[in-house]
Design a protein around this motif. Sequence first.
Motif, PDB file in Angstrom:
ATOM      1  N   UNK A  10      -3.002   9.901  -4.153  1.00 28.35           N
ATOM      2  CA  UNK A  10      -3.894   8.822  -4.581  1.00 28.35           C
ATOM      3  C   UNK A  10      -3.342   7.513  -4.011  1.00 28.35           C
ATOM      4  N   UNK A  11      -4.085   6.951  -3.048  1.00 31.04           N
ATOM      5  CA  UNK A  11      -3.667   5.713  -2.401  1.00 31.04           C
ATOM      6  C   UNK A  11      -3.916   4.523  -3.333  1.00 31.04           C
ATOM      7  N   UNK A  12      -2.959   3.604  -3.382  1.00 27.27           N
ATOM      8  CA  UNK A  12      -3.036   2.415  -4.236  1.00 27.27           C
ATOM      9  C   UNK A  12      -2.634   1.196  -3.420  1.00 27.27           C
ATOM     10  N   UNK A  13      -3.339   0.093  -3.653  1.00 31.64           N
ATOM     11  CA  UNK A  13      -2.916  -1.201  -3.100  1.00 31.64           C
ATOM     12  C   UNK A  13      -2.662  -2.133  -4.272  1.00 31.64           C
ATOM     13  N   UNK A  14      -1.518  -2.833  -4.254  1.00 31.48           N
ATOM     14  CA  UNK A  14      -1.180  -3.734  -5.350  1.00 31.48           C
ATOM     15  C   UNK A  14      -0.624  -5.039  -4.807  1.00 31.48           C
ATOM     16  N   UNK A  15      -0.997  -6.124  -5.453  1.00 33.73           N
ATOM     17  CA  UNK A  15      -0.420  -7.424  -5.105  1.00 33.73           C
ATOM     18  C   UNK A  15       0.817  -7.729  -5.943  1.00 33.73           C
ATOM     19  N   UNK A  16       1.126  -6.856  -6.911  1.00 36.77           N
ATOM     20  CA  UNK A  16       2.321  -7.056  -7.744  1.00 36.77           C
ATOM     21  C   UNK A  16       3.216  -5.810  -7.709  1.00 36.77           C
ATOM     22  N   UNK A  17       3.728  -5.492  -6.522  1.00 35.01           N
ATOM     23  CA  UNK A  17       4.620  -4.322  -6.448  1.00 35.01           C
ATOM     24  C   UNK A  17       5.917  -4.525  -7.219  1.00 35.01           C
ATOM     25  N   UNK A  18       6.222  -5.788  -7.568  1.00 34.92           N
ATOM     26  CA  UNK A  18       7.433  -6.075  -8.329  1.00 34.92           C
ATOM     27  C   UNK A  18       7.374  -5.505  -9.735  1.00 34.92           C
ATOM     28  N   UNK A  37       0.870  -1.178   0.000  1.00 34.97           N
ATOM     29  CA  UNK A  37       0.000   0.000   0.000  1.00 34.97           C
ATOM     30  C   UNK A  37       0.904   1.223   0.000  1.00 34.97           C
ATOM     31  N   UNK A  38       0.650   2.098  -0.967  1.00 40.35           N
ATOM     32  CA  UNK A  38       1.472   3.308  -1.065  1.00 40.35           C
ATOM     33  C   UNK A  38       0.634   4.394  -1.734  1.00 40.35           C
ATOM     34  N   UNK A  39       1.222   5.557  -1.930  1.00 45.50           N
ATOM     35  CA  UNK A  39       0.482   6.674  -2.516  1.00 45.50           C
ATOM     36  C   UNK A  39       1.324   7.365  -3.574  1.00 45.50           C
TER      37      UNK A  39
END
Length: 848
Positions: free
Chosen positions: A245-253, A230-232
């Motif tokens: 804008x907050x974002x959640x991702x399962x593929x930060x790679x 989770x980052x922005x």
Amino acid sequence: MERYTPAEIEARWQDVWNRDEVFKAVRSADKPKYYVLEMFPYPSGRIHMGHVRNYTMGDVIARYKLATGHNILHPMGWDAFGMPAENAAMAIGGHPKDWTYGNIADMRDQMKPLGLSIDWSREFATCDPEYYGQQQALFLDFLNAGLVYRKNAVVNWDPVDMTVLANEQVEQGRGWRSGALVERRELTQWFFKISDYSEELLEALDTLEAWPAKVRLMQENWIGRSRGLQFAFSTVDAPDGHDRIEVYTTRPDTLLGASFVGISPDHPLAKLLERDDPAVAAFCAECRKGGTTEEAIETAEKLGYDTGIRVRHPFDTAHELPVYIANFILMDYGTGAIFGCPAHDERDFEFATKYGLPIISTYLPSEDAVEELTEAYVPPKTETVYYNRGFAGEAHQTGLEAIDAAIDFCEASGVGQGVTKYRLRDWGLSRQRYWGAPIPVVHCETCGVVPEKKENLPVELPYDVDFGTPGNPLDRHPTWRDTPCPSCGRPGKRETDTMDTFVDSSWYFARFTAPDAKTPTSMEDAKYWMNVDQYIGGIEHAILHLLYSRFFARAMAITGHLPETAIEPFDALFTQGMVTHEIYQTHGDNGRPVYHLPEDVTDGKLSDGTEVEIIPSAKMSKSKKNVVDPVNIISAYGADTARWFVLSDSPPERDVEWTASGAEAAFKHLSRVWNLSERIAGMEKEDQGDGNDDLIRAMHVTIHDVTMGIESFGFNAAIAKLYAFTATLQKSKAGYAAQHAAIRTLAQLMSPMTPHLAEDIWARQGGEGLITTASWPVADDAMLVSDTITLPIQVNGKRRAEITVPADMSKEDVEKTALADQAVIRTLNGATPKKIIVVPGRIVNVVV
């Protein structure tokens, strides 16, 4: 000799069972309890062969457990609320209540001739005010415990039926009943806080060892635990208050391959923009016409609107990405915003290609692959992946290792935080329809949302409603809708939404333990009868019904309606296959298929000689007319024949194909057993016969094998053993005593499958009391040890013969016996074996 007459036999023994209340469930401290339950039916008006198979399976278990000394609870009810009743009422001009209770009466009359060991005194329908009144009491207790709340939410809206639809009720973007294109609409809805229990529901799956592995996996995937970042993104030229804008991702790679940011049409930033920009408002309105299901999103054309806002990439603030409103992003998962990495996501690739956005790869399919991609390459999580640009020190890792490395790098860089999220959303229970349990709250201008007082429950549905106008009739019923506020007494309005029918089926198993209790459950009864020891039903309910029931059991324990030991309500689960049948069709003048009932087809032709096209077996369907009416089967052959056939032809977890020849063969076999019993009854009591020990030994082996078959749900395997033992008994030359014992035992072993026939044979053979309540036969272990064994003989790997030898014969003597066999001598043709390998008790291998 009398003929086998199932109609007369079955009616007589059902009367006896009813008279003696054989199946009435009463708590007992003297016996271990056993609660067997099949998923209760929707009262459509007709039972079908799927019902026959499902309830016969449960009946076999219930009758077997009764015979093995258990105290049985085996109840029946009706899952009676829902849209089909409203649709039927609108179609015929009747009332859902009349239609439903009429269907229940018809189906009860159709089911009782099956001879099911059901305690009908516990019967209820979910549309009974006594039942849904207690459901309303549960709702109020859940509300008080903080397990229910109300909020605005984007829902699937059927513009014809004018109701909210669950994702599962949307098929190819259309309402499952009306066929109308589903829209997204924001409404104030009631929710159960099931998501608070995501981790607990997930972890507890490991304790459900008696559930099918595929069901546990389906629930695991539905709950959907994932670890991500989770980052922005910091924004450029965004309205005040939207600097991030907050974002959640399962593929930060794949973050270094980001080329755009997408937000949901229901994201706060999108809503702010559409207030002042008609073009944005028009685009968002068009997006909301689409469904919210994964299927609808994946198949729909990917559309976006460039907001003109930009965000800075967290690792290169000089690099700016455009922000799009996109129709494939939902607000209720993650943060309602994503970063798009087109190179490694098929949906993002389609979007980027459409709008000419950069496609930047962070992975390559192989070490020597070119960087330019013609389609998205989705890097696997469990295999080695090849970085083009990434966060890890090593280029070659598995996808999961790369994800962990990316999270570690981002946390160390202060970019974001690794978090665990779940796919499972809170359960929206509000439905804008009449035929459901009213939600027991009142809306007061002074007090707000006020729970109804328990002494005023049930809040009953009014009977005098009008279905002539689309929408919820409760909204148009002022004498029911308008009511005093339970708190201040001023004028208020009832909640006109009713509960999702999944609520009705999420606790009925607990109500069966005390169906007449003045509270949702009686703790004394719940502690005695719960859990359900064996639950049986279709795989189509593997996710929602079972998951909701597991949540409800926890909520009921929290609010004092179930013991803590019942938070996993179903100890064992079995999912049965379907009953299928061939489809018979011809073609009309317009070329469209015309379907024909099985009874109208003989030898592939209609009565007028027209040949029909035969389509391989499929699930029985009224629309395809490949249905077999159980009532007709029972009338023609008897209930025991129907029960025997649906159990015998296929493993119960697989589909079974119904054929007329199969039903006739089952009837002939039962007639054969009847005739065999009559023959033995007519034997001379002094007849000593021959081969008595062999028959008794075969009887004990059959007891063992059938018992194992029933306990493992191998009903077809158990029946195969019964076929074999019947053949053995028919050929036996044993005396009266041995044959008499054998036929009584055969009747006992058949009793769970064919209870009426077994009961009649038992009575005619002088059995004491009812076979239904007689103790299950127990195999003598000494009889299971055979004095001889049969060994196959292979010559150079090919089976050539078999020999039967004493079980304790030495290897040397086994070799001599094998080489003396005429088939082996012919195969060897004078050659001398190089080696003879005797595997004790299993096989003889001769190598030439």
